[in-house]
Design an enzyme around this catalytic site. Structure first.
Site, PDB file in Angstrom:
ATOM      1  N   HIS A 201      53.851 -91.301 -66.577  1.00 46.70           N
ATOM      2  CA  HIS A 201      54.976 -91.054 -67.473  1.00 46.70           C
ATOM      3  C   HIS A 201      56.300 -91.444 -66.807  1.00 46.70           C
ATOM      4  CE1 HIS A 201      57.712 -89.045 -70.216  1.00 46.70           C
ATOM      5  NE2 HIS A 201      58.152 -88.287 -69.242  1.00 46.70           N
ATOM      6  N   HIS A 206      59.953 -93.765 -67.844  1.00 41.04           N
ATOM      7  CA  HIS A 206      61.378 -93.632 -67.514  1.00 41.04           C
ATOM      8  C   HIS A 206      61.967 -94.761 -66.662  1.00 41.04           C
ATOM      9  CE1 HIS A 206      62.169 -89.614 -69.082  1.00 41.04           C
ATOM     10  NE2 HIS A 206      61.010 -89.199 -68.586  1.00 41.04           N
ATOM     11  N   GLU A 246      63.416 -88.729 -74.112  1.00 44.19           N
ATOM     12  CA  GLU A 246      61.970 -88.485 -74.057  1.00 44.19           C
ATOM     13  C   GLU A 246      61.216 -89.038 -75.265  1.00 44.19           C
ATOM     14  OE1 GLU A 246      60.260 -87.640 -71.568  1.00 44.19           O
ATOM     15  OE2 GLU A 246      61.658 -86.619 -70.233  1.00 44.19           O
ATOM     16  N   SER A 265      55.024 -93.900 -72.498  1.00 42.75           N
ATOM     17  CA  SER A 265      53.974 -93.658 -71.503  1.00 42.75           C
ATOM     18  C   SER A 265      52.669 -93.178 -72.125  1.00 42.75           C
ATOM     19  CB  SER A 265      54.449 -92.654 -70.447  1.00 42.75           C
ATOM     20  OG  SER A 265      54.616 -91.357 -71.010  1.00 42.75           O
TER      21      SER A 265
HETATM   22  N1  NLE Z   1      52.816 -87.430 -73.567  1.00 45.87           N
HETATM   23  C1  NLE Z   1      53.322 -88.228 -72.471  1.00 45.87           C
HETATM   24  C2  NLE Z   1      52.203 -89.081 -71.896  1.00 45.87           C
HETATM   25  O1  NLE Z   1      51.038 -88.898 -72.233  1.00 45.87           O
HETATM   26  O2  NLE Z   1      52.482 -89.959 -71.086  1.00 45.87           O
HETATM   27  C3  NLE Z   1      53.963 -87.384 -71.395  1.00 45.87           C
HETATM   28  C4  NLE Z   1      55.136 -86.567 -71.904  1.00 45.87           C
HETATM   29  C5  NLE Z   1      55.898 -85.802 -70.836  1.00 45.87           C
HETATM   30  C6  NLE Z   1      57.089 -85.098 -71.378  1.00 45.87           C
HETATM   31 FE   FE2 Z   2      60.093 -87.353 -69.089  1.00 46.57          FE
END
Ligand code: NLE
Ligand code: FE2
Length: 359
Positions: A201, A206, A246, A265
């Site tokens: 993630h 990011h 996010e 992500s």
């Molecule tokens: N749902 C995201 C993932 O599976 O990469 C992560 C989120 C974190 C806030």
């Molecule tokens: Fe994050």
């Protein structure tokens, strides 16, 4: 203690919540909401896997011991961890081509003034990450390499963290252009969606955006607005952050593109957010059985600041801005509207916050 730090600082006014005034004081905010392991509840695929839990404990300990100024800990990832990374990396790669926003996919270094003799440079982001940061199908990059790279691009650095932080501590660090990153990886049982932040993630959601100067400024601005803010305002800023950095979306012509790291992500949530018709399989993966698509609203930070959100399923409601500039402009207005006892500014030379009393 932090000898020699406090005595040079202006006194923090007593009537506001504590906040770090020197980058080294981020060492005082390492406590995570869950101690770095508790989020593995019964629903988590790692819950019944003692080897996973032990490994996670090991990696989290590195973050807990970290102090500002030290070299970022390097982790020797196992074959199984690298295989999880590979699965995520390969699958996300093709989806990013299709659905990641322009600011994520490309970079431009026209801004740094230290390098005037060089031609401004721009191109695809991922090859840069592969060249300078160790991004590869068969290698999980190290936070230290990425942090050094970002530092030169936008002045952002990474700090290892053991899990989910309180919104206040997390946002406060952005004022210093510091981004907290987890270092452990999601469980191999479900590589394509996890409710928690993990290295996939951070690095695939990011990091590429932090190489974008406008995005870096925007993130810092939210951080500055969180310093000494009331609990109520911190909760509002956290929601605005959630629905933009996010889980935000950006319009590009006719298309809706992924901008938020949680969308970028997770291949499941990216399809949920960007596909015209998300598949049944995709919806089930994110516990969305009844709803066919997310409800998209135009980004209005005041509305977003009050919107509730689940953290263990795909987002039922998402906000879409017209462009990154549009999101920045609206959020800057929102930050300005919060009542502040003073205006904090970051001095990058001394890495301290300076405050000017509001009049
Ligand atoms: N749902 C995201 C993932 O599976 O990469 C992560 C989120 C974190 C806030
Ligand atoms: Fe994050």
């Amino acid at each position: 203690g932090l000898p020699g730090v406090y005595d040079v600082l202006p006194e923090t006014p007593r009537e506001v919540p504590w906040f770090p005034m020197n980058i080294r004081e981020l060492d005082l905010t390492v406590d995570t909401l869950d101690g770095g392991t508790e989020l593995i509840n019964e629903d988590h695929p790692g819950f019944n896997d003692p080897a996973y839990r032990e490994r996670r404990f090991e990696i989290v300990s590195l973050a807990k011991a970290y102090k500002h100024g030290e070299k970022l800990p390097r982790v020797r990832y196992t074959e199984q961890e690298t295989a999880t990374w590979q699965a995520v990396y390969e699958r996300l790669g093709s989806l990013h081509d299709k659905w990641a926003c322009r600011e994520y996919r490309s970079y431009s270094t026209s801004l740094p003034l230290y390098d005037l003799c060089r031609q401004p440079d721009e191109g695809e982001m991922l090859p840069q990450m592969e060249k300078y940061c160790g991004y590869a199908v068969n290698n999980i990059p190290q936070l230290g390499d990425i942090s050094d790279f970002l530092q030169q691009r936008t002045g952002f650095t990474l700090r290892p963290i053991s899990g989910l932080l309180s919104a206040r501590d997390f946002l406060n660090a952005l004022a210093f252009r510091v981004f907290y990153s987890t270092q452990y990886i999601r469980h191999h049982g479900n590589p394509f969606y996890t409710p928690e932040p993990d290295i996939c993630h951070e690095l695939l959601g990011h990091v590429p955006l932090f190489a974008n100067p406008a995005f870096a400024d925007f993130s810092q601005e939210i951080g500055l607005a969180s310093l000494a803010a009331t609990d109520e305002d911190v909760a509002k800023l956290a929601a605005v952050y959630w629905f933009t950095v996010e889980f935000g979306l950006l319009r590009e012509g006719e298309d809706v593109k992924a901008f938020g790291a949680g969308v970028l992500s997770s291949f499941g949530e990216m399809e949920w957010a960007c596909a015209d018709v998300p598949s049944q399989e995709c919806r089930e993966m994110g516990s969305m059985k009844e709803q066919l698509k997310p409800i998209l609203r135009p980004l209005d930070p005041w509305e977003a600041s009050k919107q509730e959100y689940p953290i263990t399923t795909y987002q039922p409601v998402m906000f879409c801005a017209e462009s990154l500039e549009d999101a920045e402009f609206r959020i800057a207005q929102f930050c300005d509207s919060l009542t502040r006892p003073f205006f904090p500014q970051y001095d990058p030379l001394t890495q301290t916050i300076r405050v000017t009393k509001a009049i």
